[in-house]
Design a protein around this motif. Structure first.
Motif, short mmCIF file in Angstrom:
data_model
loop_
_atom_site.label_atom_id
_atom_site.label_comp_id
_atom_site.label_asym_id
_atom_site.label_seq_id
_atom_site.Cartn_x
_atom_site.Cartn_y
_atom_site.Cartn_z
N ARG A 88 33.36 67.46 -13.05
CA ARG A 88 34.56 68.07 -13.64
C ARG A 88 35.47 67.03 -14.27
O ARG A 88 35.45 65.87 -13.88
N VAL A 89 36.30 67.51 -15.21
CA VAL A 89 37.49 66.76 -15.63
C VAL A 89 38.68 67.56 -15.11
O VAL A 89 38.60 68.78 -14.99
N SER A 90 39.78 66.86 -14.78
CA SER A 90 40.93 67.62 -14.29
C SER A 90 42.22 67.05 -14.85
O SER A 90 42.27 65.91 -15.34
N THR A 91 43.26 67.88 -14.81
CA THR A 91 44.57 67.46 -15.30
C THR A 91 45.66 68.22 -14.54
O THR A 91 45.43 69.35 -14.12
N SER A 92 46.81 67.58 -14.36
CA SER A 92 47.92 68.22 -13.65
C SER A 92 48.95 68.73 -14.65
O SER A 92 49.07 68.21 -15.75
N TYR A 93 49.69 69.75 -14.26
CA TYR A 93 50.63 70.40 -15.18
C TYR A 93 51.75 71.08 -14.40
O TYR A 93 51.64 71.30 -13.20
N LYS A 94 52.80 71.44 -15.15
CA LYS A 94 53.93 72.19 -14.56
C LYS A 94 53.83 73.63 -15.00
O LYS A 94 53.44 73.90 -16.13
N LEU A 102 44.39 71.84 -13.12
CA LEU A 102 43.30 72.65 -13.68
C LEU A 102 42.08 71.78 -13.91
O LEU A 102 42.21 70.57 -14.16
N GLU A 103 40.92 72.39 -13.81
CA GLU A 103 39.66 71.67 -13.97
C GLU A 103 38.72 72.41 -14.90
O GLU A 103 38.80 73.62 -15.06
N MET A 104 37.79 71.61 -15.44
CA MET A 104 36.77 72.17 -16.31
C MET A 104 35.49 71.37 -16.11
O MET A 104 35.56 70.17 -15.82
N ASP A 107 30.38 69.78 -18.92
CA ASP A 107 29.59 70.42 -19.99
C ASP A 107 30.24 71.74 -20.43
O ASP A 107 29.60 72.59 -21.04
N GLY A 108 31.55 71.88 -20.14
CA GLY A 108 32.29 73.10 -20.50
C GLY A 108 32.55 73.21 -21.98
O GLY A 108 32.72 74.33 -22.50
N VAL A 109 32.64 72.08 -22.67
CA VAL A 109 32.73 72.08 -24.14
C VAL A 109 31.87 70.93 -24.66
O VAL A 109 31.55 70.00 -23.91
N VAL A 135 40.18 70.28 -22.94
CA VAL A 135 39.24 70.49 -24.05
C VAL A 135 39.24 69.28 -24.99
O VAL A 135 38.19 68.75 -25.37
N GLU A 136 40.45 68.82 -25.32
CA GLU A 136 40.59 67.73 -26.29
C GLU A 136 40.14 66.38 -25.71
O GLU A 136 39.57 65.55 -26.41
N LYS A 137 40.37 66.22 -24.39
CA LYS A 137 39.93 65.01 -23.69
C LYS A 137 38.41 64.83 -23.81
O LYS A 137 37.89 63.72 -23.74
N GLN A 138 37.72 65.94 -23.98
CA GLN A 138 36.26 65.90 -24.06
C GLN A 138 35.77 65.92 -25.51
O GLN A 138 34.58 66.16 -25.77
#
Ligand code: AMP
Length: 171
Positions: A88-94, A102-104, A107-109, A135-138
């Motif tokens: 997975r890749v993950s990122t934190s948010y408010k 959130l994670e993805m 191979d999600g994109v 999405v953009e990170k990938q």
């Protein structure tokens, strides 16, 4: 969209005091409204030549999967932590009420892919922005972020600056 709007139910003080929760479950129970929503998304999104639909847990899965099926596109989920089993890749948010991650799947994109992100509602924009970041990170590009409801008074569009926003109803 007026008939869809009428089905969206306000629940005051859920899940916290001061939040007016937009309950879309009556929309899910109305096949005519669902068809109208999907048709409106299709019309506004088809021309952007999307190659994948990414849906945000949980209500974004419903609208996103229906649209992906209609456009015959692959669907990928963005989920809360601990749900996705593969790399997975993950990122934190408010978000409007609290903080989150959130994670993805990795191979999600695919690199260079044109992606549409779908959720039921745009509030402060933190959730959708986190999905864009994943999405953009990938190496893929977000050609639109699409929502059934936009809470315009929260100014979530600012966080999505530079990306096309499709919102079918606004408050
Ligand atoms: P935000 O990150 O603030 O834009 O919040 C958007 C996410 O939280 C979406 O996944 C929505 O389903 C949910 N959400 C936030 N505020 C509300 C609200 N007032 N009513 C219903 N869902 C909401």
């Amino acid at each position: 969209m007026e008939s869809v709007r009428k089905l969206i139910r306000d629940i005051p003080d859920f899940p916290k005091k001061g939040i007016i929760f937009k309950d879309i479950t009556p929309v899910l129970a109305d096949p005519t409204a669902m068809a109208a929503i999907n048709g409106a998304f299709e019309k506004q999104i088809e021309g952007l030549k999307p190659q994948r639909i990414v849906g945000i847990e949980a209500r974004g899965f419903i609208f996103g999967a229906v649209l992906a099926h209609t456009l015959r596109l692959p669907f990928s989920p963005v989920r809360k932590p601990g749900k996705l089993p593969y790399q997975r890749v993950s990122t934190s948010y408010k978000l409007e009420y609290g903080e989150g991650t959130l994670e993805m799947h990795t191979d999600g994109v695919r690199r260079g892919e044109r992606v549409v992100i779908i959720d039921d509602l745009l509030a402060t924009g933190g959730t959708a922005r986190a999905a864009c970041d994943l999405v953009e990170k990938q190496g893929a590009s977000v050609v639109a972020c699409a929502f059934v409801v936009e809470l315009g008074f929260l100014g979530g569009r600012k966080l999505l600056e530079g990306r096309r926003i499709v919102a079918l109803t606004a408050y």
